[in-house]
Design a protein around this motif. Structure first.
Motif, PDB file in Angstrom:
ATOM      1  N   SER A 177      16.167  40.025   7.209  1.00 36.13           N
ATOM      2  CA  SER A 177      14.880  40.726   7.326  1.00 36.13           C
ATOM      3  C   SER A 177      14.996  42.146   6.782  1.00 36.13           C
ATOM      4  O   SER A 177      14.057  42.665   6.166  1.00 36.13           O
ATOM      5  N   ALA A 178      16.140  42.784   7.003  1.00 39.27           N
ATOM      6  CA  ALA A 178      16.346  44.137   6.476  1.00 39.27           C
ATOM      7  C   ALA A 178      16.376  44.119   4.947  1.00 39.27           C
ATOM      8  O   ALA A 178      15.850  45.026   4.293  1.00 39.27           O
ATOM      9  N   LEU A 179      16.982  43.097   4.367  1.00 37.24           N
ATOM     10  CA  LEU A 179      16.998  42.960   2.904  1.00 37.24           C
ATOM     11  C   LEU A 179      15.581  42.739   2.381  1.00 37.24           C
ATOM     12  O   LEU A 179      15.204  43.260   1.327  1.00 37.24           O
ATOM     13  N   MET A 180      14.787  41.948   3.114  1.00 33.43           N
ATOM     14  CA  MET A 180      13.404  41.716   2.732  1.00 33.43           C
ATOM     15  C   MET A 180      12.573  42.999   2.835  1.00 33.43           C
ATOM     16  O   MET A 180      11.621  43.205   2.081  1.00 33.43           O
ATOM     17  N   ALA A 181      12.927  43.858   3.764  1.00 30.88           N
ATOM     18  CA  ALA A 181      12.190  45.103   3.970  1.00 30.88           C
ATOM     19  C   ALA A 181      12.563  46.174   2.952  1.00 30.88           C
ATOM     20  O   ALA A 181      11.855  47.161   2.790  1.00 30.88           O
ATOM     21  N   ALA A 182      13.681  45.971   2.247  1.00 26.32           N
ATOM     22  CA  ALA A 182      14.148  46.950   1.260  1.00 26.32           C
ATOM     23  C   ALA A 182      13.651  46.582  -0.130  1.00 26.32           C
ATOM     24  O   ALA A 182      13.835  45.440  -0.561  1.00 26.32           O
ATOM     25  N   PRO A 183      13.028  47.494  -0.865  1.00 24.18           N
ATOM     26  CA  PRO A 183      12.517  47.179  -2.207  1.00 24.18           C
ATOM     27  C   PRO A 183      13.598  46.640  -3.144  1.00 24.18           C
ATOM     28  O   PRO A 183      13.345  45.772  -3.974  1.00 24.18           O
ATOM     29  N   GLU A 184      14.831  47.148  -2.983  1.00 28.10           N
ATOM     30  CA  GLU A 184      15.923  46.713  -3.866  1.00 28.10           C
ATOM     31  C   GLU A 184      16.554  45.395  -3.417  1.00 28.10           C
ATOM     32  O   GLU A 184      17.363  44.807  -4.135  1.00 28.10           O
ATOM     33  N   ALA A 185      16.197  44.925  -2.201  1.00 34.68           N
ATOM     34  CA  ALA A 185      16.657  43.628  -1.667  1.00 34.68           C
ATOM     35  C   ALA A 185      18.170  43.510  -1.594  1.00 34.68           C
ATOM     36  O   ALA A 185      18.733  42.417  -1.747  1.00 34.68           O
ATOM     37  N   LYS A 186      18.838  44.631  -1.322  1.00 34.44           N
ATOM     38  CA  LYS A 186      20.294  44.587  -1.167  1.00 34.44           C
ATOM     39  C   LYS A 186      20.746  45.722  -0.267  1.00 34.44           C
ATOM     40  O   LYS A 186      20.008  46.688  -0.039  1.00 34.44           O
ATOM     41  N   GLY A 187      21.960  45.604   0.258  1.00 30.76           N
ATOM     42  CA  GLY A 187      22.490  46.644   1.123  1.00 30.76           C
ATOM     43  C   GLY A 187      23.931  46.371   1.492  1.00 30.76           C
ATOM     44  O   GLY A 187      24.393  45.221   1.465  1.00 30.76           O
ATOM     45  N   ILE A 188      24.656  47.405   1.820  1.00 33.62           N
ATOM     46  CA  ILE A 188      26.058  47.269   2.237  1.00 33.62           C
ATOM     47  C   ILE A 188      26.093  46.732   3.660  1.00 33.62           C
ATOM     48  O   ILE A 188      25.399  47.249   4.544  1.00 33.62           O
ATOM     49  N   LEU A 189      26.880  45.689   3.873  1.00 29.81           N
ATOM     50  CA  LEU A 189      26.926  45.016   5.172  1.00 29.81           C
ATOM     51  C   LEU A 189      27.201  45.996   6.305  1.00 29.81           C
ATOM     52  O   LEU A 189      26.511  45.980   7.329  1.00 29.81           O
ATOM     53  N   ARG A 190      28.183  46.843   6.140  1.00 28.81           N
ATOM     54  CA  ARG A 190      28.548  47.795   7.189  1.00 28.81           C
ATOM     55  C   ARG A 190      27.365  48.688   7.569  1.00 28.81           C
ATOM     56  O   ARG A 190      27.131  48.962   8.753  1.00 28.81           O
ATOM     57  N   LEU A 191      26.611  49.121   6.564  1.00 24.79           N
ATOM     58  CA  LEU A 191      25.472  49.998   6.826  1.00 24.79           C
ATOM     59  C   LEU A 191      24.289  49.227   7.407  1.00 24.79           C
ATOM     60  O   LEU A 191      23.540  49.748   8.236  1.00 24.79           O
ATOM     61  N   LEU A 192      24.118  47.996   6.979  1.00 22.32           N
ATOM     62  CA  LEU A 192      23.033  47.171   7.519  1.00 22.32           C
ATOM     63  C   LEU A 192      23.227  46.921   9.008  1.00 22.32           C
ATOM     64  O   LEU A 192      22.274  46.945   9.793  1.00 22.32           O
ATOM     65  N   LEU A 193      24.467  46.674   9.395  1.00 21.56           N
ATOM     66  CA  LEU A 193      24.754  46.419  10.814  1.00 21.56           C
ATOM     67  C   LEU A 193      24.496  47.652  11.674  1.00 21.56           C
ATOM     68  O   LEU A 193      24.288  47.540  12.884  1.00 21.56           O
ATOM     69  N   ASN A 194      24.520  48.812  11.036  1.00 22.70           N
ATOM     70  CA  ASN A 194      24.285  50.071  11.760  1.00 22.70           C
ATOM     71  C   ASN A 194      22.988  50.747  11.307  1.00 22.70           C
ATOM     72  O   ASN A 194      22.813  51.948  11.513  1.00 22.70           O
ATOM     73  N   ASN A 195      22.086  49.957  10.709  1.00 21.88           N
ATOM     74  CA  ASN A 195      20.834  50.528  10.229  1.00 21.88           C
ATOM     75  C   ASN A 195      20.026  51.063  11.407  1.00 21.88           C
ATOM     76  O   ASN A 195      19.800  50.345  12.391  1.00 21.88           O
ATOM     77  N   PRO A 196      19.593  52.313  11.349  1.00 27.87           N
ATOM     78  CA  PRO A 196      18.835  52.888  12.468  1.00 27.87           C
ATOM     79  C   PRO A 196      17.524  52.163  12.758  1.00 27.87           C
ATOM     80  O   PRO A 196      16.964  52.314  13.840  1.00 27.87           O
ATOM     81  N   ALA A 197      17.026  51.355  11.805  1.00 28.93           N
ATOM     82  CA  ALA A 197      15.811  50.577  12.060  1.00 28.93           C
ATOM     83  C   ALA A 197      16.037  49.526  13.137  1.00 28.93           C
ATOM     84  O   ALA A 197      15.089  49.007  13.722  1.00 28.93           O
ATOM     85  N   PHE A 198      17.304  49.225  13.408  1.00 31.36           N
ATOM     86  CA  PHE A 198      17.651  48.284  14.472  1.00 31.36           C
ATOM     87  C   PHE A 198      18.101  49.023  15.734  1.00 31.36           C
ATOM     88  O   PHE A 198      18.950  48.534  16.479  1.00 31.36           O
ATOM     89  N   PHE A 199      17.544  50.204  15.959  1.00 33.45           N
ATOM     90  CA  PHE A 199      17.967  51.015  17.106  1.00 33.45           C
ATOM     91  C   PHE A 199      17.832  50.302  18.457  1.00 33.45           C
ATOM     92  O   PHE A 199      18.572  50.611  19.392  1.00 33.45           O
ATOM     93  N   PRO A 200      16.894  49.324  18.610  1.00 33.01           N
ATOM     94  CA  PRO A 200      16.811  48.665  19.923  1.00 33.01           C
ATOM     95  C   PRO A 200      17.924  47.647  20.172  1.00 33.01           C
ATOM     96  O   PRO A 200      18.008  47.089  21.268  1.00 33.01           O
ATOM     97  N   PHE A 201      18.791  47.398  19.161  1.00 33.43           N
ATOM     98  CA  PHE A 201      19.740  46.295  19.258  1.00 33.43           C
ATOM     99  C   PHE A 201      21.177  46.751  18.994  1.00 33.43           C
ATOM    100  O   PHE A 201      21.416  47.773  18.364  1.00 33.43           O
ATOM    101  N   ARG A 202      22.105  45.924  19.475  1.00 41.15           N
ATOM    102  CA  ARG A 202      23.520  46.125  19.128  1.00 41.15           C
ATOM    103  C   ARG A 202      24.043  44.820  18.552  1.00 41.15           C
ATOM    104  O   ARG A 202      23.930  43.758  19.172  1.00 41.15           O
TER     105      ARG A 202
END
Length: 250
Positions: A193-218
């Motif tokens: 879902s984070a990849l879908m939300a990003a215009p470039e449709a890509k991201g570094i796994l380590r950063l995705l797992l710690n993306n602040p948009a997922f602040f309600p989750f661990r």
């Protein structure tokens, strides 16, 4: 993917129980026309603040259109994520909040970006203000009145979902307890879902797992190999010593 990322789309509070009602109708096997009808009846006397009262046809229609677009008839590129999320929800109803978060983030990246700015600020301070978040959203979307108004609706939605708490000061929020994601497959769906939300449709796994948009989750620790084995829609590219890039397959 551009149009989805540029638009705002959310013009009122979207409550968690409305999302749940939509999924329950979908899981019950109702077709789109019947679901739309049921949602209109369901929302006839339900307001965004949780109170009961008559709503205008226009505001009710806005809410129904949002719910339909998220779960019932999303864009074609989002259907595989929708189907996988629905399948997961069928077997893991207790994790509904996280599944809904993933779907609404993919369909309406504006939600994801409000969450990202909220999470960034909460990582730096105990409380955040509405104006701080809106200021950052205007930097991204432009200084439009609609950005301010609709960002407030998303923030009130966060409160309604229980992932943010109102503080004693009006327009000021505190973080609620985080929800631990223990199922790796669910974590992958949220990364998608984070990849879908990003215009470039890509991201570094380590950063995705710690993306602040997922602040309600661990999230649990996840390696690229696990992602590759469990989701054919995501390509894993390794580079450097230990970095792994996730990107959506064409």
């Amino acid at each position: 993917m551009g149009k989805r990322h540029e638009s705002i789309g959310i013009k009122q509070v979207i409550r968690f129980e409305w999302m749940q009602k939509t999924v329950n109708l979908l899981l019950a096997g109702l077709d789109a026309k019947k679901i739309r009808q049921e949602l209109h009846e369901f929302l006839a006397d339900k307001k965004g603040n949780g109170s009961k009262g008559e709503r205008s046809d226009q505001t009710r229609t806005f809410a129904v259109n949002n719910l339909m677009k998220i779960w019932v008839s999303p864009e074609s590129e989002l259907m595989p994520l929708r189907d996988a999320s629905l399948s997961f929800m069928r077997e893991n109803s207790s994790m509904a909040l996280a599944v809904h978060w993933g779907m609404i983030s993919a369909v309406y990246p504006f939600w994801f970006n409000v969450a990202r700015q909220t999470g960034r600020l909460l990582a730096l301070q105990e409380q955040v203000t509405q104006m701080q978040i809106i200021g950052r959203m205007k930097e991204q979307y432009g200084d439009r009145q609609t950005v301010s108004r609709y960002a407030k609706y998303v923030l009130r939605s966060f409160v309604a979902w229980g992932v943010l708490k109102d503080s004693k000061t009006k327009g000021c929020y505190e973080k609620a307890p985080v929800l631990c994601i223990t199922d790796g497959n669910q974590a992958i769906l949220m990364l998608e879902s984070a990849l879908m939300a990003a215009p470039e449709a890509k991201g570094i796994l380590r950063l995705l797992l710690n993306n602040p948009a997922f602040f309600p989750f661990r999230f649990p620790e996840i390696a690229g190999d696990f992602v590759s084995r469990h989701n054919s829609r995501i390509e894993v590219v390794r580079y450097g010593l230990d970095e792994e890039l996730l990107k959506l397959r064409d």
